[in-house]
Design a protein around this motif. Structure first.
Motif, PDB file in Angstrom:
ATOM      1  N   ASN A 143       0.853  -1.211   0.057  1.00  0.00           N
ATOM      2  CA  ASN A 143       0.047   0.118   0.132  1.00  0.00           C
ATOM      3  C   ASN A 143       0.908   1.306   0.133  1.00  0.00           C
ATOM      4  O   ASN A 143       0.439   2.207  -0.819  1.00  0.00           O
ATOM      5  CB  ASN A 143      -0.957  -0.066   1.182  1.00  0.00           C
ATOM      6  N   LEU A 144       1.825   1.250   0.836  1.00  0.00           N
ATOM      7  CA  LEU A 144       2.753   2.298   0.971  1.00  0.00           C
ATOM      8  C   LEU A 144       4.028   2.065   0.136  1.00  0.00           C
ATOM      9  O   LEU A 144       4.834   1.450   0.537  1.00  0.00           O
ATOM     10  CB  LEU A 144       2.944   2.911   2.307  1.00  0.00           C
ATOM     11  N   VAL A 145       4.196   2.746  -1.044  1.00  0.00           N
ATOM     12  CA  VAL A 145       5.437   2.667  -1.884  1.00  0.00           C
ATOM     13  C   VAL A 145       5.950   4.110  -1.842  1.00  0.00           C
ATOM     14  O   VAL A 145       5.512   4.939  -2.486  1.00  0.00           O
ATOM     15  CB  VAL A 145       5.197   2.061  -3.196  1.00  0.00           C
ATOM     16  N   LYS A 146       7.230   4.068  -1.183  1.00  0.00           N
ATOM     17  CA  LYS A 146       7.944   5.260  -1.173  1.00  0.00           C
ATOM     18  C   LYS A 146       9.215   5.063  -2.189  1.00  0.00           C
ATOM     19  O   LYS A 146       9.807   3.941  -2.213  1.00  0.00           O
ATOM     20  CB  LYS A 146       8.436   5.676   0.148  1.00  0.00           C
ATOM     21  N   SER A 147       9.556   6.196  -2.776  1.00  0.00           N
ATOM     22  CA  SER A 147      10.663   6.222  -3.799  1.00  0.00           C
ATOM     23  C   SER A 147      11.936   6.284  -2.974  1.00  0.00           C
ATOM     24  O   SER A 147      11.857   6.557  -1.587  1.00  0.00           O
ATOM     25  CB  SER A 147      10.522   7.315  -4.943  1.00  0.00           C
ATOM     26  N   TRP A 153      -1.194   7.492   1.316  1.00  0.00           N
ATOM     27  CA  TRP A 153      -0.454   8.544   0.981  1.00  0.00           C
ATOM     28  C   TRP A 153      -1.017   9.506   1.954  1.00  0.00           C
ATOM     29  O   TRP A 153      -1.199  10.638   1.667  1.00  0.00           O
ATOM     30  CB  TRP A 153      -0.279   8.811  -0.388  1.00  0.00           C
ATOM     31  N   GLN A 154      -1.488   9.110   3.290  1.00  0.00           N
ATOM     32  CA  GLN A 154      -2.378  10.244   3.805  1.00  0.00           C
ATOM     33  C   GLN A 154      -1.276  10.668   4.838  1.00  0.00           C
ATOM     34  O   GLN A 154      -0.265  10.042   5.330  1.00  0.00           O
ATOM     35  CB  GLN A 154      -3.463   9.174   4.736  1.00  0.00           C
ATOM     36  N   PHE A 155      -1.387  11.702   5.649  1.00  0.00           N
ATOM     37  CA  PHE A 155      -0.810  12.168   6.685  1.00  0.00           C
ATOM     38  C   PHE A 155      -0.914  11.487   7.842  1.00  0.00           C
ATOM     39  O   PHE A 155      -2.097  11.180   8.155  1.00  0.00           O
ATOM     40  CB  PHE A 155      -1.096  13.814   6.909  1.00  0.00           C
ATOM     41  N   VAL A 156       0.006  11.256   8.401  1.00  0.00           N
ATOM     42  CA  VAL A 156       0.196  10.500   9.703  1.00  0.00           C
ATOM     43  C   VAL A 156       1.066  11.046  10.775  1.00  0.00           C
ATOM     44  O   VAL A 156       2.200  11.916  10.211  1.00  0.00           O
ATOM     45  CB  VAL A 156       0.542   9.013   9.638  1.00  0.00           C
ATOM     46  N   ALA A 157       1.038  10.952  11.829  1.00  0.00           N
ATOM     47  CA  ALA A 157       2.106  11.249  12.875  1.00  0.00           C
ATOM     48  C   ALA A 157       3.339  10.594  12.743  1.00  0.00           C
ATOM     49  O   ALA A 157       3.301   9.308  12.551  1.00  0.00           O
ATOM     50  CB  ALA A 157       1.475  11.172  14.304  1.00  0.00           C
TER      51      ALA A 157
END
Length: 138
Positions: free
Chosen positions: A49-53, A132-136
């Motif tokens: 779900n979360l893929v970061k470059s 890609w939601q903002f999280v703490a």
């Protein structure tokens, strides 16, 4: 030798060589001590779900997440930084100086872009979660 000037060798290049060697040693030590955050082999049937470059491209991913047209800003920045030496009006300065009056606006703009890239990288690295939601961060 010109009056009022120092020879660049060894006064300039010796500290540069020492800094380069220290940087390489620190990076090698970090490479051995800190494991690379690699994931398993890519599988199109199971996309995480979360893929970061990569960290050096995170600011671009963050910027493009706001609008797909922001990639043109990235291209414009790249072209501007390539053309930066030719954007300074007048003859090149005789000596090195920080924030010379003729280049002050360009220097400040380059620093602002650098700060923006750092901020976008930090936001993408620490404040983005699933979808890609903002999280703490913690």
């Amino acid at each position: 030798m010109k009056r009022g000037y120092l020879k660049s060798s060894p006064h300039f290049f010796r500290p540069v060589k020492v800094a380069f060697a220290l940087t390489v040693l620190i990076l090698l030590a970090l490479a051995f001590l800190v494991p690379a955050p690699l994931q398993e082999q890519a599988n199109l049937a199971r996309v995480p779900n979360l893929v970061k470059s990569a960290w050096f491209l995170l600011w671009i991913q963050e910027l493009v997440s706001y609008s797909k047209y922001m990639i043109y800003l990235v291209v414009l920045l790249a072209v501007s930084f390539v053309a930066l030496p030719w954007l300074v009006p007048g003859a090149p300065p005789e000596g090195a100086s920080w924030f010379d009056k003729k280049r002050r606006a360009l220097d400040l703009l380059a620093l602002a872009v650098f700060a923006a890239v750092l901020a976008l990288t930090a936001v993408a690295m620490y404040f983005r979660g699933a979808n890609w939601q903002f999280v703490a961060p913690f």
